[in-house]
Design an enzyme around this catalytic site. Structure first.
Site, PDB file in Angstrom:
ATOM      1  N   TYR A 100       0.836  -1.190   0.000  1.00 56.06           N
ATOM      2  CA  TYR A 100       0.000   0.000   0.000  1.00 56.06           C
ATOM      3  C   TYR A 100       0.882   1.255   0.000  1.00 56.06           C
ATOM      4  CZ  TYR A 100      -3.795  -3.180   1.131  1.00 56.06           C
ATOM      5  OH  TYR A 100      -4.712  -4.190   1.100  1.00 56.06           O
ATOM      6  N   THR A 101       0.387   2.285  -0.633  1.00 61.33           N
ATOM      7  CA  THR A 101       1.139   3.534  -0.716  1.00 61.33           C
ATOM      8  C   THR A 101       0.484   4.571   0.185  1.00 61.33           C
ATOM      9  OG1 THR A 101       1.771   3.080  -2.990  1.00 61.33           O
ATOM     10  CG2 THR A 101       1.951   5.360  -2.245  1.00 61.33           C
ATOM     11  N   GLU A 102       1.296   5.225   0.983  1.00 65.90           N
ATOM     12  CA  GLU A 102       0.791   6.304   1.811  1.00 65.90           C
ATOM     13  C   GLU A 102       1.123   7.626   1.141  1.00 65.90           C
ATOM     14  OE1 GLU A 102       2.229   6.076   5.747  1.00 65.90           O
ATOM     15  OE2 GLU A 102       1.291   4.154   6.192  1.00 65.90           O
TER      16      GLU A 102
END
Length: 705
Positions: free
Chosen positions: A1-3
């Site tokens: 997942y990318t923040e």
């Protein structure tokens, strides 16, 4: 997942989403709800752009400048009749890419804005810098949108390795957090502009961006012109404001209703407490309060839910202040909802607030360099000066580059050139004029004025072979301007050996990109000039020995393009014809010598003869004046631009040049240094005269009196 950390402006995408501004639908599993569309308090679809592919359709909307998009929406809100041309000319000029770069021409933008589909050419921003040992390098500071810089640099390296581009010695990527900087070192013997053009042609320094403005309008995919996109967003924001205002109005009315109940309880606090204390159940207390004070259930519940401490400390002034504030809010909400115009004004105000808070300057330049005839309406009419050097460097300047100086001034530097280079031709034209280029091989080429690149006063310009398809040994010797190709107009040719020819201008209306034959040259002869005539002009040929011959153009019959011509002036050995003038250009003959002397004489003073004679004296040539460099037909009220062989330029008014006899040496036009001599001269429309300080003082004194 990318923040990701969202910027402040991203909150404007969801602002007021909890105020029933947009519809919600169940999510994929039906456990929660999600918005059908975000409120998007700024036009994100245009500002950040969008691209994607679906079944049978695709969208590719370029990013735009926030300030310009909001300006366009506000303009349409105030005047729905605005046309696409008006929007482009005054508000939304075109896409604005975060990586900067240069969009070439407005035709692609105009087509995309009018139809919803089009194509742009985006060019990197590159400058040619000089560094040690007279070497040059290309420095790239901006690249086209979507281009991977590392792959672009790698691609340039492959072209150099495979010798597709010759002349590059090194490539360095000096980019950092401050911005992009790619340096391309060049060999000393190459022309930087040629290398740069090859890079544009063969690398991602120049790319195309296909625009497809496909949007969902009420759930239906449509390709929209720019005005429809702006109008749809404006209508959507009106709907958002209306829904938000209705939500706020209902909430304010509900709160007002509760506060009115609390105020009633405050006024009768003892009785309210007594009713509550004597009631056996909460429902009984509620019923008795409703019957006693005609309260609603919501008001009664609010009273019963209050803590005992609040009952003791209820502040009547606070309740009254809250009621007054809510009444004012309700009045404002009802005012907004009372008409569409009020809603529209609210949308405009909030958009302008966003522009003030987040707006910035445009990053992508829109250039006219590659504009074609189809979008000439978007290119301003402008008076220009076109100069060409002996080495073939051409450039366009505005006519106000050179300010008027007094006769005898030392001039200003006009062009940075190599010592062996001189300016050979300078002409006055307009951006929408046809520029015809005549070469030493007797060929003619054509460009429009705006197609010649504009450069600063001190730069040397662009090699003309980058604009025209010249042969290896071909050189431009004459440039003229043509606005209309009339049947009764002619082009009059003259060569340095005194040969002349007259051809109908209609034969030059269609000129291919690779040029057209204009005259057949005799061996070792060269074309010196070409003039546009009306069939009844008097022709004057001047030689460097100071003599001039004048004869009617009708003495020369009309010939075809490929004809050689006939004898126009009888000249001695080692003497050459240096100028061709016509009576259509003015009533005076301006003569200028190589040492800066000049004069004006009436054309009438020159005896009219037949073609082929030796002519009469036009200027008294001495060691002090040097040889005759040029003659020009003028009216006496023009400005002239004189250029020396070292590139120094002076602009002066002909009103300062005395009218004298043809057999005189004239006055000093430009003061030259010992190693300087005059190269060329051209005349152009005079600048408006400035009022002298003494005249201003006199005017003030007259006003006082």
């Amino acid at each position: 997942y990318t923040e990701a950390r969202m910027t402040k402006i991203s909150l404007e995408m969801v602002r007021d989403i909890k105020k029933n501004t947009v519809d919600f639908i169940p999510n994929y599993d039906g456990e929660e709800e999600e918005p059908v569309v975000l409120p998007s308090r700024f036009p994100n679809l245009l500002v950040n752009g969008s691209n994607g592919i679906a079944v049978g359709m695709a969208t590719n909307i370029p990013p735009h400048n926030l300030t310009e998009v909001i300006n366009a929406i506000v303009a349409i809100a105030r005047n729905p009749e605005l046309t696409t041309d008006e929007i482009m000319a005054n508000y939304l000029y075109g896409p604005d890419f975060p990586t900067g770069g240069i969009i070439l021409g407005r035709a692609g933008i105009k087509k995309a804005y009018e139809t919803g589909q089009g194509s742009l050419t985006i060019r990197s921003r590159a400058e040619i810098e000089e560094h040690g040992n007279d070497r040059k390098r290309i420095v790239i500071t901006e690249i086209p949108y979507g281009v991977n810089k590392s792959l672009m640099v790698e691609g340039i390296g492959h072209l150099v390795r495979d010798k597709i581009i010759d002349g590059i010695t090194a490539i360095r990527d000096e980019s950092n957090k401050e911005g992009i900087r790619v340096v391309i070192e060049l060999r000393k013997d190459v022309v930087p502009e040629v290398i740069l053009n090859q890079l544009y042609k063969n690398t991602q320094l120049q790319t195309s961006f296909g625009i497809i403005m496909l949007c969902l309008v009420n759930g239906e995919p449509k390709i929209l012109p720019i005005k429809d996109m702006l109008t749809n967003y404006l209508n959507f924001q009106c709907e958002v404001i209306e829904r938000r205002t209705r939500f706020d109005l209902k909430k304010a009315k509900d709160q007002l209703h509760i506060y009115q109940g609390l105020l009633l309880a405050e006024d009768n606090i003892d009785e309210v407490v007594q009713i509550i204390r004597t009631s056996k159940t909460q429902d009984m207390a509620k019923t008795r309060l409703i019957e006693r004070f005609a309260l609603s259930e919501i008001q009664t519940k609010s009273i019963l839910d209050m803590r005992l401490s609040r009952l003791v400390g209820l502040e009547k002034d606070t309740i009254i202040a809250n009621i007054q504030a809510l009444e004012e809010d309700i009045k404002n909400y009802e005012y907004i909802l009372s008409s569409h115009e009020h809603v529209l004004n609210k949308v405009i105000d909030e958009l302008l607030e966003i522009k003030e808070k987040y707006g910035d300057e445009r990053r992508t330049e829109i250039s006219n360099v590659a504009a074609d005839i189809d979008d000439e309406d978007l290119i301003p009419q402008q008076e220009i000066v076109i100069s060409l050097t002996e080495s073939g460097y051409i450039k366009r300047l505005t006519t106000d580059t050179f300010k008027v100086q007094n006769r005898g001034g030392v001039g200003i530097t006009g062009t940075k050139m190599n010592k062996e280079d001189v300016i050979s031709i300078i002409v006055y034209a307009q951006t929408h004029t046809d520029i015809l280029f005549f070469s030493n091989l007797g060929k003619v080429y054509r460009l429009r004025g705006y197609q010649i690149p504009e450069y600063s006063r001190t730069s040397k310009g662009l090699p003309v072979q980058n604009l025209l398809q010249l042969e290896d040994n071909e050189k431009i010797l004459s440039i003229i301007t043509v606005d209309e190709y009339k049947d009764d107009n002619y082009l009059f040719f003259a060569t340095k050996d005194g040969v002349v020819k007259r051809t109908s201008v209609k034969e030059f209306e269609l000129i291919r990109q690779n040029g057209k034959k204009a005259i057949t040259m005799r061996e070792e002869d060269e074309l010196i000039n070409v003039k546009l005539t009306d069939g009844n002009a008097l022709i004057s040929l001047s030689a460097d020995n100071g003599k001039m011959v004048k004869f009617p153009e009708t003495d020369v019959r009309v010939m075809g393009r490929t004809a050689t011509g006939v004898k126009g002036m009888d000249i001695d050995e080692n003497t050459h014809v240096i100028s061709l003038t016509t009576s259509l250009e003015g009533k005076y003959i301006l003569a200028l010598s190589e040492k800066g002397y000049g004069k004006m004489s009436l054309l009438e003073e020159y005896r009219q003869t037949s073609r082929g004679t030796k002519g009469v004296i036009t200027m008294n040539m001495t060691d002090k004046t040097g040889k005759l460099v040029a003659t020009r037909a003028v009216n006496g009220d023009e400005d002239i631009i004189v250029i020396t062989k070292l590139g120094v330029v002076i602009r002066t008014s002909l009103k300062q040049v005395a009218i004298s006899g043809r057999n005189t040496q004239g006055v000093k036009i430009i003061r030259l240094k010992d190693d300087e001599s005059v190269s060329s001269v051209t005349s152009l429309k005079a600048e408006e005269e400035k009022v002298e300080e003494t005249q201003i003082a006199e005017n003030i004194e007259e006003t006082k009196n």
